[in-house]
Design a protein around this motif. Structure first.
Motif, PDB file in Angstrom:
ATOM      1  N   VAL A 230      50.705  48.937  44.402  1.00 34.97           N
ATOM      2  CA  VAL A 230      51.269  50.293  44.497  1.00 34.97           C
ATOM      3  C   VAL A 230      52.008  50.451  45.819  1.00 34.97           C
ATOM      4  CG1 VAL A 230      50.676  52.734  44.666  1.00 34.97           C
ATOM      5  CG2 VAL A 230      49.595  51.309  42.923  1.00 34.97           C
ATOM      6  N   LYS A 231      51.429  49.969  46.914  1.00 35.90           N
ATOM      7  CA  LYS A 231      52.064  50.086  48.221  1.00 35.90           C
ATOM      8  C   LYS A 231      53.405  49.369  48.241  1.00 35.90           C
ATOM      9  CE  LYS A 231      51.507  48.945  53.023  1.00 35.90           C
ATOM     10  NZ  LYS A 231      50.934  48.018  53.942  1.00 35.90           N
ATOM     11  N   ASP A 232      53.477  48.214  47.575  1.00 35.00           N
ATOM     12  CA  ASP A 232      54.706  47.431  47.543  1.00 35.00           C
ATOM     13  C   ASP A 232      55.804  48.168  46.769  1.00 35.00           C
ATOM     14  OD1 ASP A 232      56.211  45.087  48.110  1.00 35.00           O
ATOM     15  OD2 ASP A 232      55.945  44.481  46.022  1.00 35.00           O
ATOM     16  N   ARG A 233      55.427  48.964  45.804  1.00 33.86           N
ATOM     17  CA  ARG A 233      56.405  49.692  44.981  1.00 33.86           C
ATOM     18  C   ARG A 233      56.915  50.959  45.654  1.00 33.86           C
ATOM     19  NH1 ARG A 233      57.893  47.268  40.094  1.00 33.86           N
ATOM     20  NH2 ARG A 233      56.228  45.921  39.431  1.00 33.86           N
ATOM     21  N   ILE A 234      56.173  51.465  46.635  1.00 33.30           N
ATOM     22  CA  ILE A 234      56.566  52.743  47.276  1.00 33.30           C
ATOM     23  C   ILE A 234      57.605  52.509  48.320  1.00 33.30           C
ATOM     24  CG2 ILE A 234      55.730  54.670  48.629  1.00 33.30           C
ATOM     25  CD1 ILE A 234      53.082  54.469  47.173  1.00 33.30           C
TER      26      ILE A 234
END
Length: 140
Positions: free
Chosen positions: A136-140
């Motif tokens: 999720v962090k990588d997508r934000i």
């Protein structure tokens, strides 16, 4: 094997199989050795989409050509035509690594086992949660 087990499908399946085998065989004229197979069986000669020595392109063509021989192969055996397999309800329940099923009425689960199971569950939950957070962090 469908044509052997369900003979009413033979005309339909074998006609398609023969056409496919002929198309695949026409691809065997590429490369420096004129024996390398292409991938597009819809064209009448080797399409040039190959790498020398690439077995992955040759095997599907050989497979479809070989499958046209199914009518000369013996049919699979069944229980009424010579099959000898016997069922075993206890298959996998014996052997070198088998320790038996635990009888919980005689050997109940201990508090230590419950704590160990809880620890492993929380650990795996944390690992999976960490992976999810990184995704999720990588997508934000």
């Amino acid at each position: 094997m469908t044509v052997q087990m369900a003979p009413f499908t033979q005309d339909y399946i074998m006609s398609k199989l023969r056409m496919t085998a002929i198309a695949a065989a026409k691809q065997y004229d590429g490369g420096d050795n004129r024996r390398t197979c292409g991938m597009r069986w819809t064209v009448s000669t080797c399409d040039g989409s190959f790498k020398v020595g690439l077995l992955g392109q040759t095997l599907p063509a050989l497979e479809v050509i070989q499958s046209t021989l199914i009518l000369s192969a013996p049919a699979p055996v069944t229980a009424t035509t010579g099959g000898t397999s016997k069922g075993d309800l206890n298959a996998g329940m014996t052997g070198l690594n088998y320790t038996g099923l635990r009888d919980l009425s005689k050997d109940p689960i201990t508090a230590g086992e419950k704590v160990g199971a809880a620890f492993l569950t929380l650990l795996m939950g944390g690992v999976l949660g960490g992976f999810a957070w990184f995704i999720v962090k990588d997508r934000i």
